[in-house]
Design a protein around this motif. Structure first.
Motif, PDB file in Angstrom:
ATOM      1  N   MET A  44       0.800  -1.222   0.000  1.00 15.89           N
ATOM      2  CA  MET A  44       0.000   0.000   0.000  1.00 15.89           C
ATOM      3  C   MET A  44       0.835   1.274   0.000  1.00 15.89           C
ATOM      4  SD  MET A  44      -2.986  -1.296  -0.166  1.00 15.89           S
ATOM      5  CE  MET A  44      -3.992   0.160   0.061  1.00 15.89           C
ATOM      6  N   SER A  45       2.166   1.152   0.154  1.00 14.43           N
ATOM      7  CA  SER A  45       2.993   2.352   0.139  1.00 14.43           C
ATOM      8  C   SER A  45       4.411   2.005  -0.284  1.00 14.43           C
ATOM      9  CB  SER A  45       3.022   2.993   1.541  1.00 14.43           C
ATOM     10  OG  SER A  45       3.614   2.118   2.481  1.00 14.43           O
ATOM     11  N   ASN A  46       5.064   2.955  -0.978  1.00 18.66           N
ATOM     12  CA  ASN A  46       6.438   2.768  -1.459  1.00 18.66           C
ATOM     13  C   ASN A  46       6.597   1.478  -2.260  1.00 18.66           C
ATOM     14  OD1 ASN A  46       7.276   5.164  -0.107  1.00 18.66           O
ATOM     15  ND2 ASN A  46       7.495   4.000   1.808  1.00 18.66           N
ATOM     16  N   CYS A  47       5.623   1.186  -3.074  1.00 23.13           N
ATOM     17  CA  CYS A  47       5.624  -0.071  -3.830  1.00 23.13           C
ATOM     18  C   CYS A  47       6.507   0.044  -5.068  1.00 23.13           C
ATOM     19  CB  CYS A  47       4.204  -0.433  -4.265  1.00 23.13           C
ATOM     20  SG  CYS A  47       3.019  -0.438  -2.899  1.00 23.13           S
ATOM     21  N   GLU A  48       7.124  -1.061  -5.457  1.00 22.97           N
ATOM     22  CA  GLU A  48       7.905  -1.081  -6.685  1.00 22.97           C
ATOM     23  C   GLU A  48       6.962  -0.997  -7.877  1.00 22.97           C
ATOM     24  OE1 GLU A  48      11.880  -3.664  -5.900  1.00 22.97           O
ATOM     25  OE2 GLU A  48      10.016  -4.810  -6.042  1.00 22.97           O
ATOM     26  N   ILE A  49       7.360  -0.253  -8.895  1.00 24.24           N
ATOM     27  CA  ILE A  49       6.520  -0.050 -10.068  1.00 24.24           C
ATOM     28  C   ILE A  49       7.238  -0.556 -11.310  1.00 24.24           C
ATOM     29  CG2 ILE A  49       5.320   1.646 -11.493  1.00 24.24           C
ATOM     30  CD1 ILE A  49       5.135   3.427  -9.047  1.00 24.24           C
ATOM     31  N   ASN A  50       6.504  -1.327 -12.135  1.00 19.01           N
ATOM     32  CA  ASN A  50       7.018  -1.796 -13.420  1.00 19.01           C
ATOM     33  C   ASN A  50       8.363  -2.523 -13.281  1.00 19.01           C
ATOM     34  OD1 ASN A  50       4.796  -0.709 -14.736  1.00 19.01           O
ATOM     35  ND2 ASN A  50       5.807   1.272 -15.054  1.00 19.01           N
ATOM     36  N   VAL A  51       8.461  -3.367 -12.300  1.00 23.09           N
ATOM     37  CA  VAL A  51       9.674  -4.167 -12.129  1.00 23.09           C
ATOM     38  C   VAL A  51       9.367  -5.589 -12.570  1.00 23.09           C
ATOM     39  CG1 VAL A  51      11.358  -5.073 -10.502  1.00 23.09           C
ATOM     40  CG2 VAL A  51      10.495  -2.745 -10.235  1.00 23.09           C
ATOM     41  N   ALA A  52       9.970  -5.995 -13.682  1.00 19.32           N
ATOM     42  CA  ALA A  52       9.758  -7.349 -14.195  1.00 19.32           C
ATOM     43  C   ALA A  52      10.882  -8.254 -13.709  1.00 19.32           C
ATOM     44  CB  ALA A  52       9.733  -7.332 -15.727  1.00 19.32           C
ATOM     45  N   LYS A  53      10.518  -9.341 -13.090  1.00 17.77           N
ATOM     46  CA  LYS A  53      11.501 -10.285 -12.580  1.00 17.77           C
ATOM     47  C   LYS A  53      11.418 -11.575 -13.394  1.00 17.77           C
ATOM     48  CE  LYS A  53      11.238  -8.428  -7.881  1.00 17.77           C
ATOM     49  NZ  LYS A  53      10.944  -8.713  -6.453  1.00 17.77           N
ATOM     50  N   VAL A  54      12.479 -11.880 -14.118  1.00 17.69           N
ATOM     51  CA  VAL A  54      12.512 -13.065 -14.954  1.00 17.69           C
ATOM     52  C   VAL A  54      12.877 -14.275 -14.102  1.00 17.69           C
ATOM     53  CG1 VAL A  54      13.561 -14.160 -16.952  1.00 17.69           C
ATOM     54  CG2 VAL A  54      13.147 -11.697 -16.959  1.00 17.69           C
ATOM     55  N   ALA A  55      11.969 -15.225 -14.017  1.00 17.58           N
ATOM     56  CA  ALA A  55      12.226 -16.414 -13.213  1.00 17.58           C
ATOM     57  C   ALA A  55      12.952 -17.483 -14.016  1.00 17.58           C
ATOM     58  CB  ALA A  55      10.903 -16.971 -12.683  1.00 17.58           C
TER      59      ALA A  55
END
Length: 367
Positions: free
Chosen positions: A207-218
């Motif tokens: 709900m706060s200070n969230c990461e935005i548009n971070v794609a994590k390749v598994a």
């Protein structure tokens, strides 16, 4: 009007015209200047759901014998003569016993047994409703009410729930419900079906200070397996945002290719579905475009097998055959199985002209 259809009308009004219009739809007052009242025929066409208490079930009947005829003509190609199905579709019948019918709970489900349709089915209305609205696969909603009753009766007979001379109808379907092997197997303990249910998972949203548009390749496709199953770009389905890379082109260097693959995967994962471009395909003329528009590429690659054989394999098999064009056109329209393996190809709803174009293209080498 059923409750589900009423809620749909309210939702459409809310989204398209705002809360005030939605309130007007909910009240007897008419909305002036917006659309028109739905006709009785229009409402009837939408309002086809059958509920667990069989509200909405149309009057009618169908025999097991009639169901077998319909099944063999319109269902068996995908689901097998006896409901055993094929490599693509899960079995419909099996995994139940006479003791399950008496108990109302399929014992095998808790012991790793076969998870077939009849083994999991808690409400007969679900089976009737799904057949009515979604089958056959190539022409949904084309079965008559008698045929839906009959096919349902045939499936029940395959599961030894009703005898071979049984006629299923709106008058006796409630009695048959009492013989479903897993009629008491439905539970709401998981909290998913009731508004006040307790969920079986816990998740805390950021709900706060969230990461935005971070794609994590598994994971990603290693170079050694790049083209192991044919060119992924030619195996793209016509629905959704998932697109394959062109694996027919070897990478310049392993390191560079791995980095490029990672960048491409991240870009596709982060991009909105509407902005994803269609992968490049060879320009092979109007016939290939027709094959794509008719969703042939969902099961056939231009140069490799997917579910069915590649177009180049079909062209090679019938090269030199005098009647190849007409033969292939007929096979495309009629469907069938056995020539290229056990997985069936459903009959295709094409015009004679369209089938002729595709047949001539394949007979000419699919070039």
């Amino acid at each position: 009007m059923s409750r589900s259809l009423e809620l749909l009308v309210l939702a459409v009004a809310l989204v398209t015209t705002g809360p005030a219009a939605a309130q007007a739809v909910a009240s007897p007052k008419a909305i002036t200047g917006i659309g028109r009242a739905a006709t009785a025929d229009e409402l009837e066409a939408w309002d086809i759901d059958v509920r667990p208490d069989f509200t909405g079930l149309p009057k009618g009947s169908g025999s097991v014998t009639k169901g077998q005829d319909v099944w063999e003509g319109k269902c068996a190609s995908c689901h097998g003569t006896f409901g055993e199905s094929n490599e693509v579709f899960a079995p419909i019948v099996g995994g139940t016993t006479a003791d399950d019918i008496k108990a109302g709970r399929v014992k095998g489900l808790s012991q790793g047994g076969a998870r077939t349709t009849l083994a999991k089915l808690p409400t007969l209305s679900t089976l009737w409703d799904y057949i009515n609205r979604a089958m056959p696969w190539t022409a949904p909603k084309t079965l008559s009410t008698e045929e839906v009753y009959a096919v349902t009766a045939y499936i029940l007979n395959l599961g030894e729930i009703v005898p071979a001379d049984f006629v299923l109808s709106d008058q006796n379907i409630r009695d048959v419900q009492k013989r479903l092997p897993n009629r008491d197997g439905m539970t709401t303990d998981h909290g998913l079906w009731t508004p006040g249910g307790k969920p079986d998972v816990k998740s805390v949203a950021c709900m706060s200070n969230c990461e935005i548009n971070v794609a994590k390749v598994a994971s990603y496709l290693p170079n050694t397996s790049r083209n192991a199953h044919g060119n992924l770009a030619e195996q793209t389905r016509p629905v959704g945002a998932v697109r394959g890379v062109d694996t027919s082109k070897p990478p310049a260097t392993p390191a560079a290719a791995d980095a490029a693959t990672l960048r491409a995967d991240v870009a596709v994962a982060a991009a909105p579905a509407a902005a994803t471009a269609e992968p490049a395909r060879p320009d092979v003329g109007g016939a290939a475009g027709l094959a794509k528009s008719r969703n042939c590429l969902a099961c056939h690659g231009l140069a490799n097998k997917i579910v069915g054989p590649g177009f180049n394999e079909i062209a090679a098999k019938y090269k030199g055959r005098v009647d190849a064009a007409s033969y292939l056109a007929g096979k495309i329209k009629a469907g069938g199985s056995g020539v290229w393996g056990a997985v069936p190809m459903p009959a295709q709803p094409l015009s004679d002209a369209e089938a002729g174009v595709l047949g001539a293209w394949l007979a000419g080498g699919a070039q």
